[in-house]
Write an enzyme that holds these catalytic residues in place. Structure first.
Site, short mmCIF file in Angstrom:
data_model
loop_
_atom_site.label_atom_id
_atom_site.label_comp_id
_atom_site.label_asym_id
_atom_site.label_seq_id
_atom_site.Cartn_x
_atom_site.Cartn_y
_atom_site.Cartn_z
N GLU A 116 -7.39 0.70 -4.44
CA GLU A 116 -7.25 0.85 -2.99
C GLU A 116 -8.66 0.23 -2.28
OE1 GLU A 116 -5.48 4.42 -2.05
OE2 GLU A 116 -3.60 3.99 -2.77
N ASP A 152 -13.10 5.41 1.28
CA ASP A 152 -11.58 5.25 1.55
C ASP A 152 -11.12 6.53 1.45
OD1 ASP A 152 -8.90 5.03 1.52
OD2 ASP A 152 -8.98 3.84 -0.34
N LYS A 159 3.30 11.57 -3.53
CA LYS A 159 2.22 10.82 -4.31
C LYS A 159 1.24 11.77 -5.07
CE LYS A 159 -1.36 7.18 -3.63
NZ LYS A 159 -1.83 6.18 -2.51
N ASP A 189 0.86 -1.08 0.14
CA ASP A 189 0.16 -0.09 -0.15
C ASP A 189 0.87 1.11 0.15
OD1 ASP A 189 -1.69 1.97 0.53
OD2 ASP A 189 -2.34 1.40 2.66
#
Lengths: 571, 379
Positions: free
Chosen positions: A145, A168, A68, A6
């Site tokens: 994800e 999420d 990211k 992850d």
């Protein structure tokens, strides 16, 4: 052996499918969460994780985080005087996770499943795959994800048939997926998301609030080290803000303390716009899944930002029920990646489980539209693959040229939902020669093939001639070419990585430096002495002395973090 | 003969949603999605077709005589085509009423802000119903008889981001209408500001019936080029009045009507896509009912406000407002003729559906309403 990773905005985790279940792998410090931070120390050695996160405050110019968010954007970050792509910084994090997995499993790891936000674009996905390549990992699969979270959750499901929603909210991205489970099939019915909404945005609200109300001088805003300290404090504060209890953010700047007290109500008010943005993806995913909120069996939380009481409250309000939280939202995505690894390795324990995913956004080409009086307007979007189509998939769109004697078609490829291409994300463009005379011929079939990793291929066939153009999208110059990757790989391998076995001590030192900055006056002097003792021990290379002094220093830091000061103690 | 998609799943026509899902699951486990995407695609297509078939009310061997029969053994699954949401949802109605009330204050009210507040509140209270509210409002706009359509459109565009909404449309017809509107707006805004203002002013004179015949050429061009967009300012009756007047004064090109809901594909682009299902068409009709009812809500609110304006034509559409009890009061206010109510009553009788079922708030009622909608459409 395939590992599951992850790769998060704030934290990253690695897990493996061991003995028939997903197992998290600890890093060198014995922790599951490795902060997605990279720092280069004065010796040119690379530090990843907690040490790098601590150094964000003490050495902001030599440290990087939240990269990211810039994956696939072509934007480079400066670090200790050198420029790095987000892919490279991610690669350093991946490499560190790979080393952790190798240390625990006892053999080399070359393959991984890496999770990406469902709403990540083609360029962002490719950048993630490149990061894996740069870390020496073959990316077996890019896994969405929320789908990963659902896999981990689904395994815990006693009910053979159910439908649930994964909410999420990570550090930088927000994804919603609606899933249905039946007969061992885990089917993603729909996904939606917002690539620019995450826990970091809530932190920023508190940072702005502090600057506005604490009375700290303007100059503090430009102090990178101070800003990082504030961010770290705000990060904790956003999780403390609940109920009626006020929370105070107090920080020193140039030996003076500035503080700001806020409460949950105030925070909720300032976060209204962010909270409102949570609606659209939830609404969209439920609608595309054709499952009303009332028919969901459960709502599963994933992503560290769902620990925030404010977000939990909002989720409860949205669905009229308390969300499920049996699985740790920080861990659930990595666990799911490990389940997927188990699936890929065809593990016997999973032989009866199969998962299907969707592409969360539509993809298509730019077209011209005619007005009723025959005139033409450009800039419209014609969808080839509709969002939430089950992947892998392949679809054809049929188009013809607008000009009477056109010699080529310049296909502009987009992703998004807007009728106007200018509101969508451009993936690339392709030029195809055609034969057309006096308005005849030149029609083309455009085939989009979208694979299980979420990567797109485009093929154009001119119908009359059968001429075929197999096209790889060279995305809008942000993507690294194979040559660039090779070159970058060389540069990265030349970087010295801090040896794993001394990482714990190095991290402790980084933490001590951070704490040192927080202190004033006598406390700082006293603390300086403890740090000095630890440094002496490190130089002596006496293992026992190092261990002793390290535990002393840890105790002292714990004392400061609990009380805010250090009691005088004979050194 | 067996249907090919059932054949592929190893099933026959006695299959139902559960057996289809089971058969799909069994075969899916034998396919490697990545290594053999074609086999996967074929299986997936067969599965989707079979599910759709199983959910069709009269797909089975024994065709249901009329869709009036709401109990449908195959329709248990919620995977079925979107059911028209029960229309008598108090929160949605309240939201419309709030907006209608705000419209009465126009131009002393910031419509965008009002709409945003209403939309946010509805989100908070009932996320499921926001979609309904949004599309009902758009359906009302499409009807050419709600007041201030242009202003509402601008506000709705701000709040709902219409360009990214058309693919969410509950029916292809409504999507086509919105697409046409967006295309024309795009072309319109590329013109200089002066031209745009002038065009809007001219259209307003057409609507008010105060247009100058010297401008007929320009107006005709505008109506020709941007029929759907213009219809946000000029309603059907005003357009007719203008056309008559213009023809009397001689030789104005015939303006095409605004985007009809039936125009399947814009010219210049052909798509290899399955045709829109009749089901969604019916749902669209149904949404139109709501739209019509709504525009009368809005219209009624305006009637109190400006009685002085040109006499409101009692077009057939206003009459239809009586369909739904929630809108009945406003429809009465607008003076709905009974012809449409008679039609509904006739269909109710024919289908053996009673009023109470039609007004309920459950799936049975929704199906019944669908059936009535279909019946009226058939006339």
């Amino acid at each position: 052996m395939i590992i599951g990773i992850d790769l998060g905005t704030t934290n990253s985790l690695v897990a493996a499918w061991l003995d028939g279940k997903p197992t998290l792998i600890p890093n060198a410090l014995g922790e599951f969460l490795t902060p997605s931070c990279v720092s280069i120390d004065e010796d040119g050695q690379v530090l990843v994780g907690r040490a790098a996160r601590d150094r964000l405050q003490t050495h902001p110019g030599r440290s990087a985080s939240v990269f990211k968010r810039y994956m696939g954007s072509g934007r480079a970050l400066d670090l200790a005087g050198k420029s790095y792509h987000p892919e490279e910084l991610s690669a350093l994090v991946l490499r560190s996770l790979k080393a952790d997995a190798e240390a625990m499993l006892g053999h080399e790891i070359t393959e991984a499943i890496i999770t990406v936000p469902a709403y990540f674009s083609d360029a962002q996905r490719k950048a993630t795959r490149t990061a894996g390549q740069l870390a020496g990992l073959k990316v077996d699969r890019l896994l969405n994800e929320p789908t990963a979270a659902a896999l981990a959750y689904g395994l815990h499901q006693a009910e053979p048939e159910s439908q649930f929603l994964v909410f999420d909210l990570g550090g930088g991205t927000f994804d919603v997926s609606v899933l249905q489970m039946f007969e061992g099939v885990m089917e993603v019915r729909a996904s939606a998301g917002d690539n620019m909404l995450g826990g970091e945005d809530f932190t920023q609200l508190l940072v702005q609030g502090y600057f506005a109300h604490s009375g700290v001088p303007e100059a503090a805003r430009d102090d990178a080290s101070f800003r990082q300290r504030l961010i770290a404090r705000a990060d904790v504060a956003k999780r403390e803000l609940a109920g009626n209890a006020p929370v105070t953010i107090a920080l020193n700047w140039r030996d003076e303390e500035y503080s700001w007290t806020t409460d949950a109500t105030q925070f909720a008010r300032s976060a209204e716009a962010l909270l409102a943005r949570l609606w659209r993806p939830v609404e969209g995913a439920l609608r595309d899944a054709r499952i009303p909120a009332s028919e969901l069996n459960n709502v599963v939380l994933a992503g560290g930002a769902t620990r925030m009481p404010l977000v939990r409250q909002q989720a409860t309000r949205m669905f009229g029920r308390f969300p499920e939280s049996t699985l740790d939202p920080d861990h659930v995505v990595a666990m799911g990646a490990a389940v997927q690894a188990g699936l890929r390795m065809k593990d016997a324990a999973l032989h009866d489980i199969v998962m299907t995913d969707v592409c969360p956004y539509s993809m298509g080409v730019e077209v011209a539209q005619h007005l009723p009086d025959g005139s033409r307007v450009n800039g419209f979007y014609s969808v080839v693959i509709e969002r939430n189509t089950v992947v892998p998939t392949s679809r054809v769109g049929h188009y013809h040229p607008t000009g009477a004697n056109q010699t080529k078609i310049d296909l502009q490829i987009y992703q998004g939902e807007s009728r106007l291409v200018r509101d969508n994300i451009k993936l690339g463009s392709i030029e195809v020669p055609i034969t057309r005379r006096n308005g005849e011929g030149g029609d083309v079939d455009v085939r989009f093939t979208y694979d299980a990793n979420g990567l797109l291929e485009v093929e154009v066939v001119e119908i009359a001639t059968g001429a075929r153009h197999q096209l790889v999208i060279t995305s809008s110059n942000h993507e690294l070419s194979q040559e660039e990757i090779a070159e970058r790989l060389k540069i990265l391998s030349a970087l010295k990585i801090h040896p794993r076995d001394t990482l714990a001590n190095r991290s402790l030192l980084a933490e001590a430096e951070r704490v040192f900055q927080l202190l004033l006056g006598a406390n700082r002097d006293r603390f300086g002495q403890w740090v000095g003792l630890f440094e002496q021990a490190l130089i002596s290379q006496d293992e026992r002395l190092i261990t002793d002094r390290a535990s002393q220093l840890r105790r002292v830091i714990a004392q400061i973090e609990a009380n805010g000061f250090l009691e005088p103690e004979p050194v | 003969m067996n249907l090919p998609f059932l054949e592929q799943l190893g099933l026959d026509q006695t299959a139902d949603a559960t057996t289809i899902r089971r058969a799909y699951a069994r075969r899916l486990k034998q396919v490697d999605q990545e290594a053999d995407p074609e086999a996967f695609a074929a299986l997936r297509t067969a599965y989707e077709q079979a599910l759709a078939w199983s959910e069709q009310p009269n797909a089975a061997a024994e065709p249901v005589p009329d869709a009036a029969e709401p109990a449908n053994s195959r329709g248990q699954s919620h995977n079925s085509d979107p059911q028209p949401p029960p229309p008598d949802r108090p929160l949605v109605t309240q939201a419309h009423a709030r907006f209608a009330e705000a419209l009465q204050q126009w131009p002393n009210v910031e419509l965008t802000e009002v709409l945003r507040t209403i939309s946010t509140d509805l989100h908070h209270q009932a996320p499921d119903q926001h979609y309904l509210f949004q599309w009902q409002l758009l359906a009302a706009l499409a009807q050419e008889n709600a007041p201030h359509r242009f202003e509402i459109f601008l506000a709705a565009d701000q709040v709902f981001h219409l360009a990214s909404q058309s693919t969410h449309a509950p029916a292809p017809e409504l999507r086509n209408w919105l697409d046409a509107l967006l295309v024309q707006r795009e072309a319109w805004i590329t013109q200089p500001v002066g031209t745009r203002e002038r065009q809007l002013n001219l259209l307003q004179t057409v609507q008010a019936g105060t247009f100058n015949r010297d401008n007929a050429g320009e107006i005709g061009q505008m109506l020709n080029r941007f029929p759907t967009f213009s219809s946000l300012v000029v309603d059907r009756d005003a357009r007719e009045r203008w056309k008559q007047a213009a023809e009397e004064s001689g030789g104005i090109p015939d303006a095409p009507p605004p985007q009809a809901f039936s125009q399947a594909q814009p010219p210049g682009k052909r798509r290899v896509n399955p045709a829109a299902s009749t089901n969604s068409r019916v749902i669209f009709r149904f949404l139109l009912f709501l739209g019509i009812g709504l525009s009368s809500v809005y219209r009624a609110s305006m009637d109190n406000h400006r009685h002085s304006s040109a006499p409101e034509p009692s077009s057939q559409t206003t009459a239809q407002a009586g369909v739904l009890p929630t809108y009945q009061a406003s429809a009465n206010k607008a003076g709905a003729p009974d012809s449409f109510k008679t039609q509904i009553a006739a269909c109710e009788r024919k289908l053996g559906i009673d009023d109470r079922l039609l007004q309920g708030n459950n799936e049975r009622s929704a199906t019944a309403r669908l059936a009535v909608a279909r019946c009226i459409e058939a006339h």
